[in-house]
Design an enzyme around this catalytic site. Structure first.
Site, PDB file in Angstrom:
ATOM      1  N   HIS A 172       0.887  -1.163   0.000  1.00  0.00           N
ATOM      2  CA  HIS A 172       0.000   0.000   0.000  1.00  0.00           C
ATOM      3  C   HIS A 172       0.930   1.220   0.000  1.00  0.00           C
ATOM      4  O   HIS A 172       1.530   1.554   1.015  1.00  0.00           O
ATOM      5  CB  HIS A 172      -0.885   0.026   1.253  1.00  0.00           C
ATOM      6  CG  HIS A 172      -1.969  -1.016   1.244  1.00  0.00           C
ATOM      7  ND1 HIS A 172      -3.202  -0.791   1.812  1.00  0.00           N
ATOM      8  CD2 HIS A 172      -2.018  -2.257   0.732  1.00  0.00           C
ATOM      9  CE1 HIS A 172      -3.956  -1.870   1.658  1.00  0.00           C
ATOM     10  NE2 HIS A 172      -3.254  -2.779   1.010  1.00  0.00           N
TER      11      HIS A 172
ATOM     12  N   THR B 246      -6.093   4.447   4.828  1.00  0.00           N
ATOM     13  CA  THR B 246      -6.126   3.954   6.214  1.00  0.00           C
ATOM     14  C   THR B 246      -7.362   3.083   6.348  1.00  0.00           C
ATOM     15  O   THR B 246      -8.463   3.510   6.023  1.00  0.00           O
ATOM     16  CB  THR B 246      -6.191   5.135   7.201  1.00  0.00           C
ATOM     17  OG1 THR B 246      -5.015   5.933   7.030  1.00  0.00           O
ATOM     18  CG2 THR B 246      -6.254   4.650   8.639  1.00  0.00           C
TER      19      THR B 246
ATOM     20  N   GLU C 172     -13.866 -13.335   5.941  1.00  0.00           N
ATOM     21  CA  GLU C 172     -15.128 -13.853   6.462  1.00  0.00           C
ATOM     22  C   GLU C 172     -15.057 -15.363   6.668  1.00  0.00           C
ATOM     23  O   GLU C 172     -14.284 -16.066   6.015  1.00  0.00           O
ATOM     24  CB  GLU C 172     -16.268 -13.582   5.458  1.00  0.00           C
ATOM     25  CG  GLU C 172     -16.590 -12.129   5.255  1.00  0.00           C
ATOM     26  CD  GLU C 172     -15.501 -11.386   4.509  1.00  0.00           C
ATOM     27  OE1 GLU C 172     -14.857 -11.988   3.610  1.00  0.00           O
ATOM     28  OE2 GLU C 172     -15.263 -10.211   4.839  1.00  0.00           O
TER      29      GLU C 172
HETATM   30  I1  8IG Z   1      -8.280  -8.496  -1.654  1.00  0.00           I
HETATM   31  O1  8IG Z   1     -12.488 -12.098   0.566  1.00  0.00           O
HETATM   32  C1  8IG Z   1      -9.773  -9.031  -0.453  1.00  0.00           C
HETATM   33  N1  8IG Z   1     -10.224  -8.193   0.482  1.00  0.00           N
HETATM   34  N2  8IG Z   1     -13.616  -8.837   3.587  1.00  0.00           N
HETATM   35  N3  8IG Z   1     -13.046 -10.482   2.051  1.00  0.00           N
HETATM   36  C2  8IG Z   1     -12.860  -9.253   2.580  1.00  0.00           C
HETATM   37  N4  8IG Z   1     -11.937  -8.424   2.130  1.00  0.00           N
HETATM   38  C3  8IG Z   1     -11.185  -8.845   1.114  1.00  0.00           C
HETATM   39  C4  8IG Z   1     -11.317 -10.094   0.521  1.00  0.00           C
HETATM   40  C5  8IG Z   1     -12.309 -10.966   1.031  1.00  0.00           C
HETATM   41  N5  8IG Z   1     -10.412 -10.194  -0.467  1.00  0.00           N
END
Ligand code: 8IG
Length: 277
Positions: free
Chosen positions: A76, A98, A198
Site C-alpha cells: 500500500h 487507512t 469472512e
Molecule cells: I483483496 O475475501 C480481499 N479483500 N472482507 N473479504 C474481505 N476483504 C477482502 C477479501 C475478502 N479479499
C-alpha cells in the site's frame, strides 16, 4: 511520541474538516497545484493506473500531509500524486489508504476523502481489492459497485448528521464506465471490519442480505464523500472468490498474485474511464 498520539485527528475536540482543510493546503504547497477536480483512491491491484492517467505533476509522501497515517501494509504505497489528464482534468491520486481495521477510528479512515474534497475535487473514485460472491466472477474480474451495505457498525458522520445515500454510487458514472467497457458487471459491496476474512457462514449472510462483494474499505469512505457532496464511482477488483464460494482457503499471497496479474488490464480500464470524465 508515537505516530498515533501525534495525529491531530485523534484529538476529540479537533474539527476533522478543519484538519482536512489544512491537509489540502499542504497538498497545494507541496504539489504547486491549487485545486483538483477528481480524486482517486487506489486499492489493491489498481496501482499501475497512476502511470496511465496522465502526466504526473508531483508525487509527495503522505506523511508530509496533515493528518495522514503511515501505510499499515507493504504494497500500500504511502504517496499522494497530482496528475493532469489529456483533457486537462487534475486528478489527486491517493495511494495511502487507512483501513478501519487499523483501529484508529473512522475520522482517520475518511481523512483522505475529506482532504480530497477540500482540494476542490467534486468526483471521488474509490477502488479496492475484494472477495466475490457471484460464481461468474473469476479472480481478476473488475466490477462496478452499485450500492453498499455497511457492516462495520461505524460511521464517519458525527452527531445528528442525516445524509441521504440514495444513488450513492453515481448511475451517470457507472454508465460512463460501461461506455468504456460494456462487459462490466456490478454488485453490492459489503464492508466487513476485517482484518480477518469472512467465515463461509458470514459470506452466506452477506449473500442473503443482498451482497455480492465482500471487502474491508470503501463504504465508510463513500459515506464521507457523499457528505462532502461528491459524485462517487466505485470499482472492486475481485481478487478471490469469497470464503466458501471457492473450495480452497484464502491467502494474502494469492490475493496479491491475482491483483498483479489483472493489474495492466484494470489499470488501463480505470485510466480510460477517468480520461473520459
Ligand atoms: I483483496 O475475501 C480481499 N479483500 N472482507 N473479504 C474481505 N476483504 C477482502 C477479501 C475478502 N479479499
Amino acid at each position: 511520541m508515537s505516530e498515533t498520539l501525534s495525529n491531530p485527528l485523534d484529538d476529540p475536540a479537533a474539527d476533522p474538516f478543519e484538519i482536512a482543510a489544512e491537509a489540502a493546503d499542504d497538498i497545494t504547497r507541496l504539489t504547486g497545484m491549487p485545486r483538483h477536480d477528481i480524486a482517486l483512491t487506489l486499492g489493491s491491484g489498481w496501482g499501475q493506473a497512476a502511470e496511465l492517467i496522465g502526466e504526473t505533476v508531483a508525487t509527495i509522501p503522505a506523511t508530509e500531509v496533515t493528518g495522514f497515517s503511515k501505510p499499515a501494509l507493504e504494497g500500500h504505497v504511502g504517496t499522494l500524486r497530482s496528475v493532469v489528464t489529456p483533457r486537462g482534468k487534475h486528478v489527486l491520486i491517493i495511494g495511502a489508504r487507512t483501513h478501519f481495521y487499523e483501529g484508529h477510528g473512522p475520522r482517520r479512515v475518511v481523512h483522505s476523502v475529506r482532504t480530497a474534497a477540500a482540494t476542490g475535487a467534486r468526483t471521488m473514485v474509490l477502488t479496492n481489492g475484494a472477495g466475490g460472491i457471484k460464481h461468474t466472477w473469476k479472480p481478476g474480474t473488475p466490477v462496478l459497485i452499485s450500492d453498499h451495505i455497511n457492516l462495520t457498525g461505524s460511521t464517519p458522520l458525527e452527531g445528528a448528521t442525516f445524509v441521504d445515500l440514495t444513488d450513492l454510487y453515481s448511475v451517470r458514472l457507472r454508465d460512463l464506465a460501461r461506455m468504456i467497457d460494456p462487459s462490466l458487471d456490478e454488485g453490492v459491496y459489503c464492508q466487513f471490519t476485517g482484518p480477518q476474512y469472512e467465515t463461509p457462514a458470514e459470506v452466506q449472510m452477506a449473500k442473503a442480505i443482498g451482497g455480492h462483494i465482500v471487502g474491508m474499505s470503501t463504504a465508510l469512505e463513500a459515506i464521507a464523500a457523499r457528505q462532502a457532496g461528491m459524485e462517487i464511482l466505485g470499482f472492486s477488483l475481485i481478487t478471490n472468490m469469497a470464503a466458501g464460494i471457492q473450495t480452497t482457503p484464502l491467502s494474502h499471497q494469492e490475493v496479491m498474485e491475482a491483483g498483479q496479474a489483472a493489474g495492466p488490464v484494470i489499470s488501463s480500464l480505470l485510466a480510460r474511464v477517468i480520461g473520459a470524465m
